[in-house]
Design a protein around this motif. Structure first.
Motif, PDB file in Angstrom:
ATOM      1  N   ARG A  20     105.540 -53.636  -1.612  1.00 31.82           N
ATOM      2  CA  ARG A  20     104.603 -53.905  -2.709  1.00 31.82           C
ATOM      3  C   ARG A  20     103.780 -52.665  -3.033  1.00 31.82           C
ATOM      4  NH1 ARG A  20     102.292 -58.346  -0.713  1.00 31.82           N
ATOM      5  NH2 ARG A  20     104.099 -59.495  -1.477  1.00 31.82           N
ATOM      6  N   GLU A  21     103.411 -51.912  -2.000  1.00 29.30           N
ATOM      7  CA  GLU A  21     102.655 -50.680  -2.232  1.00 29.30           C
ATOM      8  C   GLU A  21     103.509 -49.660  -2.979  1.00 29.30           C
ATOM      9  OE1 GLU A  21     100.339 -47.199   0.324  1.00 29.30           O
ATOM     10  OE2 GLU A  21     100.681 -49.176   1.201  1.00 29.30           O
ATOM     11  N   ARG A  22     104.794 -49.599  -2.661  1.00 27.75           N
ATOM     12  CA  ARG A  22     105.693 -48.699  -3.382  1.00 27.75           C
ATOM     13  C   ARG A  22     105.808 -49.107  -4.847  1.00 27.75           C
ATOM     14  NH1 ARG A  22     110.951 -49.529  -0.530  1.00 27.75           N
ATOM     15  NH2 ARG A  22     111.783 -48.091  -2.103  1.00 27.75           N
ATOM     16  N   VAL A  23     105.857 -50.414  -5.104  1.00 36.38           N
ATOM     17  CA  VAL A  23     105.903 -50.905  -6.482  1.00 36.38           C
ATOM     18  C   VAL A  23     104.639 -50.483  -7.230  1.00 36.38           C
ATOM     19  CG1 VAL A  23     105.887 -52.974  -7.937  1.00 36.38           C
ATOM     20  CG2 VAL A  23     107.427 -52.851  -5.967  1.00 36.38           C
ATOM     21  N   LEU A  24     103.491 -50.656  -6.593  1.00 40.51           N
ATOM     22  CA  LEU A  24     102.222 -50.286  -7.222  1.00 40.51           C
ATOM     23  C   LEU A  24     102.169 -48.787  -7.486  1.00 40.51           C
ATOM     24  CD1 LEU A  24      99.375 -50.904  -8.193  1.00 40.51           C
ATOM     25  CD2 LEU A  24      98.596 -50.757  -5.817  1.00 40.51           C
ATOM     26  N   GLU A  25     102.589 -47.991  -6.520  1.00 40.62           N
ATOM     27  CA  GLU A  25     102.563 -46.539  -6.688  1.00 40.62           C
ATOM     28  C   GLU A  25     103.436 -46.109  -7.868  1.00 40.62           C
ATOM     29  OE1 GLU A  25     103.821 -45.019  -2.954  1.00 40.62           O
ATOM     30  OE2 GLU A  25     101.843 -45.174  -2.018  1.00 40.62           O
ATOM     31  N   THR A  85      95.695 -51.331 -13.126  1.00 39.06           N
ATOM     32  CA  THR A  85      94.297 -51.516 -13.490  1.00 39.06           C
ATOM     33  C   THR A  85      93.435 -50.585 -12.630  1.00 39.06           C
ATOM     34  OG1 THR A  85      93.949 -53.233 -11.825  1.00 39.06           O
ATOM     35  CG2 THR A  85      94.749 -53.940 -14.004  1.00 39.06           C
ATOM     36  N   ASP A  86      92.147 -50.570 -12.929  1.00 35.89           N
ATOM     37  CA  ASP A  86      91.233 -49.785 -12.091  1.00 35.89           C
ATOM     38  C   ASP A  86      91.302 -50.262 -10.643  1.00 35.89           C
ATOM     39  OD1 ASP A  86      90.430 -48.221 -14.180  1.00 35.89           O
ATOM     40  OD2 ASP A  86      88.610 -49.367 -14.609  1.00 35.89           O
ATOM     41  N   ALA A  87      91.435 -51.574 -10.463  1.00 39.14           N
ATOM     42  CA  ALA A  87      91.518 -52.111  -9.102  1.00 39.14           C
ATOM     43  C   ALA A  87      92.774 -51.617  -8.394  1.00 39.14           C
ATOM     44  CB  ALA A  87      91.499 -53.642  -9.138  1.00 39.14           C
ATOM     45  N   GLY A  88      93.886 -51.522  -9.146  1.00 37.87           N
ATOM     46  CA  GLY A  88      95.112 -51.022  -8.558  1.00 37.87           C
ATOM     47  C   GLY A  88      95.015 -49.556  -8.192  1.00 37.87           C
ATOM     48  N   ARG A  89      94.444 -48.768  -9.105  1.00 31.21           N
ATOM     49  CA  ARG A  89      94.288 -47.338  -8.812  1.00 31.21           C
ATOM     50  C   ARG A  89      93.301 -47.096  -7.692  1.00 31.21           C
ATOM     51  NH1 ARG A  89      95.178 -47.013 -14.540  1.00 31.21           N
ATOM     52  NH2 ARG A  89      92.984 -47.448 -14.916  1.00 31.21           N
ATOM     53  N   ALA A  90      92.373 -48.044  -7.506  1.00 32.04           N
ATOM     54  CA  ALA A  90      91.366 -47.891  -6.449  1.00 32.04           C
ATOM     55  C   ALA A  90      91.998 -47.869  -5.059  1.00 32.04           C
ATOM     56  CB  ALA A  90      90.333 -49.015  -6.533  1.00 32.04           C
ATOM     57  N   VAL A  91      93.225 -48.381  -4.958  1.00 29.62           N
ATOM     58  CA  VAL A  91      93.919 -48.339  -3.677  1.00 29.62           C
ATOM     59  C   VAL A  91      94.091 -46.887  -3.225  1.00 29.62           C
ATOM     60  CG1 VAL A  91      96.112 -48.852  -2.531  1.00 29.62           C
ATOM     61  CG2 VAL A  91      95.113 -50.495  -4.112  1.00 29.62           C
ATOM     62  N   LEU A  92      94.216 -45.979  -4.213  1.00 30.15           N
ATOM     63  CA  LEU A  92      94.404 -44.571  -3.906  1.00 30.15           C
ATOM     64  C   LEU A  92      93.140 -43.748  -4.139  1.00 30.15           C
ATOM     65  CD1 LEU A  92      97.817 -44.140  -5.753  1.00 30.15           C
ATOM     66  CD2 LEU A  92      97.441 -44.724  -3.356  1.00 30.15           C
ATOM     67  N   SER A  93      92.044 -44.410  -4.400  1.00 31.14           N
ATOM     68  CA  SER A  93      90.832 -43.693  -4.802  1.00 31.14           C
ATOM     69  C   SER A  93      90.175 -42.969  -3.636  1.00 31.14           C
ATOM     70  CB  SER A  93      89.827 -44.655  -5.451  1.00 31.14           C
ATOM     71  OG  SER A  93      89.356 -45.574  -4.488  1.00 31.14           O
ATOM     72  N   ASP A  94      89.367 -42.006  -3.978  1.00 27.48           N
ATOM     73  CA  ASP A  94      88.649 -41.210  -2.990  1.00 27.48           C
ATOM     74  C   ASP A  94      87.432 -41.988  -2.503  1.00 27.48           C
ATOM     75  OD1 ASP A  94      87.345 -37.799  -3.039  1.00 27.48           O
ATOM     76  OD2 ASP A  94      87.321 -39.328  -1.487  1.00 27.48           O
ATOM     77  N   ALA A  95      87.333 -42.172  -1.200  1.00 27.27           N
ATOM     78  CA  ALA A  95      86.230 -42.950  -0.630  1.00 27.27           C
ATOM     79  C   ALA A  95      84.892 -42.240  -0.784  1.00 27.27           C
ATOM     80  CB  ALA A  95      86.501 -43.218   0.850  1.00 27.27           C
ATOM     81  N   TYR A  96      84.923 -40.959  -1.125  1.00 22.08           N
ATOM     82  CA  TYR A  96      83.677 -40.198  -1.219  1.00 22.08           C
ATOM     83  C   TYR A  96      83.211 -40.011  -2.663  1.00 22.08           C
ATOM     84  CZ  TYR A  96      84.713 -39.120   3.635  1.00 22.08           C
ATOM     85  OH  TYR A  96      84.997 -39.220   4.975  1.00 22.08           O
ATOM     86  N   SER A  97      83.744 -40.806  -3.579  1.00 19.14           N
ATOM     87  CA  SER A  97      83.382 -40.641  -4.983  1.00 19.14           C
ATOM     88  C   SER A  97      81.884 -40.820  -5.224  1.00 19.14           C
ATOM     89  CB  SER A  97      84.171 -41.622  -5.853  1.00 19.14           C
ATOM     90  OG  SER A  97      85.539 -41.287  -5.865  1.00 19.14           O
ATOM     91  N   ASP A  98      81.298 -41.840  -4.612  1.00 21.04           N
ATOM     92  CA  ASP A  98      79.869 -42.079  -4.809  1.00 21.04           C
ATOM     93  C   ASP A  98      79.041 -40.903  -4.319  1.00 21.04           C
ATOM     94  OD1 ASP A  98      80.334 -44.508  -5.969  1.00 21.04           O
ATOM     95  OD2 ASP A  98      79.968 -45.668  -4.138  1.00 21.04           O
ATOM     96  N   LEU A  99      79.396 -40.380  -3.171  1.00 17.96           N
ATOM     97  CA  LEU A  99      78.665 -39.243  -2.619  1.00 17.96           C
ATOM     98  C   LEU A  99      78.791 -38.034  -3.529  1.00 17.96           C
ATOM     99  CD1 LEU A  99      77.063 -37.885  -0.343  1.00 17.96           C
ATOM    100  CD2 LEU A  99      79.246 -37.416   0.803  1.00 17.96           C
ATOM    101  N   ALA A 100      80.022 -37.774  -4.030  1.00 17.33           N
ATOM    102  CA  ALA A 100      80.234 -36.634  -4.913  1.00 17.33           C
ATOM    103  C   ALA A 100      79.446 -36.789  -6.207  1.00 17.33           C
ATOM    104  CB  ALA A 100      81.724 -36.487  -5.216  1.00 17.33           C
ATOM    105  N   THR A 101      79.398 -38.007  -6.747  1.00 17.16           N
ATOM    106  CA  THR A 101      78.637 -38.241  -7.974  1.00 17.16           C
ATOM    107  C   THR A 101      77.161 -37.956  -7.770  1.00 17.16           C
ATOM    108  OG1 THR A 101      80.216 -39.925  -8.709  1.00 17.16           O
ATOM    109  CG2 THR A 101      78.027 -39.961  -9.717  1.00 17.16           C
ATOM    110  N   HIS A 102      76.613 -38.446  -6.665  1.00 12.68           N
ATOM    111  CA  HIS A 102      75.201 -38.191  -6.382  1.00 12.68           C
ATOM    112  C   HIS A 102      74.934 -36.708  -6.187  1.00 12.68           C
ATOM    113  CE1 HIS A 102      74.265 -42.358  -6.380  1.00 12.68           C
ATOM    114  NE2 HIS A 102      74.880 -42.647  -5.250  1.00 12.68           N
ATOM    115  N   ALA A 103      75.861 -36.002  -5.555  1.00 14.62           N
ATOM    116  CA  ALA A 103      75.682 -34.570  -5.332  1.00 14.62           C
ATOM    117  C   ALA A 103      75.656 -33.814  -6.662  1.00 14.62           C
ATOM    118  CB  ALA A 103      76.799 -34.037  -4.444  1.00 14.62           C
ATOM    119  N   LEU A 104      76.552 -34.198  -7.596  1.00  8.82           N
ATOM    120  CA  LEU A 104      76.569 -33.524  -8.891  1.00  8.82           C
ATOM    121  C   LEU A 104      75.352 -33.893  -9.728  1.00  8.82           C
ATOM    122  CD1 LEU A 104      80.346 -33.668  -9.905  1.00  8.82           C
ATOM    123  CD2 LEU A 104      79.048 -31.762  -8.963  1.00  8.82           C
ATOM    124  N   GLU A 105      74.880 -35.114  -9.599  1.00 12.70           N
ATOM    125  CA  GLU A 105      73.640 -35.492 -10.285  1.00 12.70           C
ATOM    126  C   GLU A 105      72.476 -34.640  -9.781  1.00 12.70           C
ATOM    127  OE1 GLU A 105      73.365 -39.617  -9.420  1.00 12.70           O
ATOM    128  OE2 GLU A 105      74.574 -40.255 -11.143  1.00 12.70           O
TER     129      GLU A 105
END
Length: 264
Positions: A20-25, A85-105
């Motif tokens: 199923r993960e291969r199908v999603l990818e 969907t965004d939820a599907g892509r989130a499977v591969l998302s970077d876990a540090y996105s929130d931290l990076a966003t705050h750092a750039l802010e």
């Protein structure tokens, strides 16, 4: 249930999950993509594909793509094409996105917008330095360079492919089904703009970003003309003024006339 039966059941569940993960990818990489293509590429039966796509639809990780215009495709029931969907892509998302966003802010608030643009240019400058030798090996032809760029991006986790545009292939579209910094780019479009400019310098032609994941597209799409005369590539990471006119950022989410063909 005996121990051996339980072990067999767990192994079967793992196999199902992996497939199923291969199908999603593949949907992330090639979407909109039909069930027939999924079955062919992954060497699965139509029944297996339907089982996995039904599960992914139910979990909200993929949806059926509705083409612009909504026209019919001749006789019979049209094939269903899927996108992540965004939820599907989130499977591969970077876990540090929130931290990076705050750092750039913080960087923007403390040092200003110029510092943020300098960061974006520095980030893509590193990308250019790594990718430039690969594209040079591909030669001066824009189509070959675009395919080399897609290969390099795919190796870095961008799920990148190229697609011909029009019946005579007058252009290519570079499609990125995944963006490791999507959540950050949603808040800071400077990252997408700098990346587009880097692509233009690497390919030696003026490119146009048609859509991005960060602005709601199901894929990042960059239009690459093949009829343009390539210009000499500037030094990787060079300032915008040294690289010629910078291409504009995302202007439209409608692909050019001729449409997009599925697959590479």
């Amino acid at each position: 249930m005996s121990t051996s039966e339980a072990t067999t059941a767990r192994r079967r569940d793992l196999d199902e999950s992996g497939t199923r993960e291969r199908v999603l990818e593949l949907i992330v990489e090639r979407g909109p993509v039909s069930a027939g293509t999924l079955a062919q590429v992954l060497e699965l039966t139509p029944a297996a594909v339907r089982r996995h796509t039904a599960h992914l639809e139910e979990s909200g990780e993929i949806v059926v793509h509705e083409p612009a215009g909504g026209g019919t495709r001749g006789r019979g029931r049209p094939a269903r094409h899927y996108v992540a969907t965004d939820a599907g892509r989130a499977v591969l998302s970077d876990a540090y996105s929130d931290l990076a966003t705050h750092a750039l802010e913080f960087l923007r608030d403390v040092a200003g917008a110029d510092a943020l643009e300098a960061f974006a240019d520095s980030r893509v400058g590193e990308l250019e330095r790594r990718y430039a030798p690969l594209l040079e090996q591909a030669g001066p032809v824009p189509a070959a360079r675009a395919r080399a760029l897609a290969t390099a991006l795919a190796a870095d986790g961008y799920a990148a492919t190229t697609r011909a545009v029009g019946p005579k292939g007058f252009a290519l579209q570079l499609c990125q089904g995944h963006c490791p910094v999507q959540q950050v780019a949603e808040a800071f479009p400077q990252l997408c703009e700098a990346e587009t400019q880097a692509f233009s310098r690497l390919l030696g032609v003026h490119v146009q970003r048609l859509a991005t994941l960060a602005t709601g597209g199901h894929v990042c799409t960059t239009h690459i003309p093949l009829s343009a005369v390539p210009t000499p590539m500037t030094t990787a990471g060079a300032p915008r003024s040294a690289a010629g006119p910078a291409p504009t950022s995302s202007q439209t989410t409608t692909p050019p006339a001729g449409g997009v063909t599925e697959g590479n």
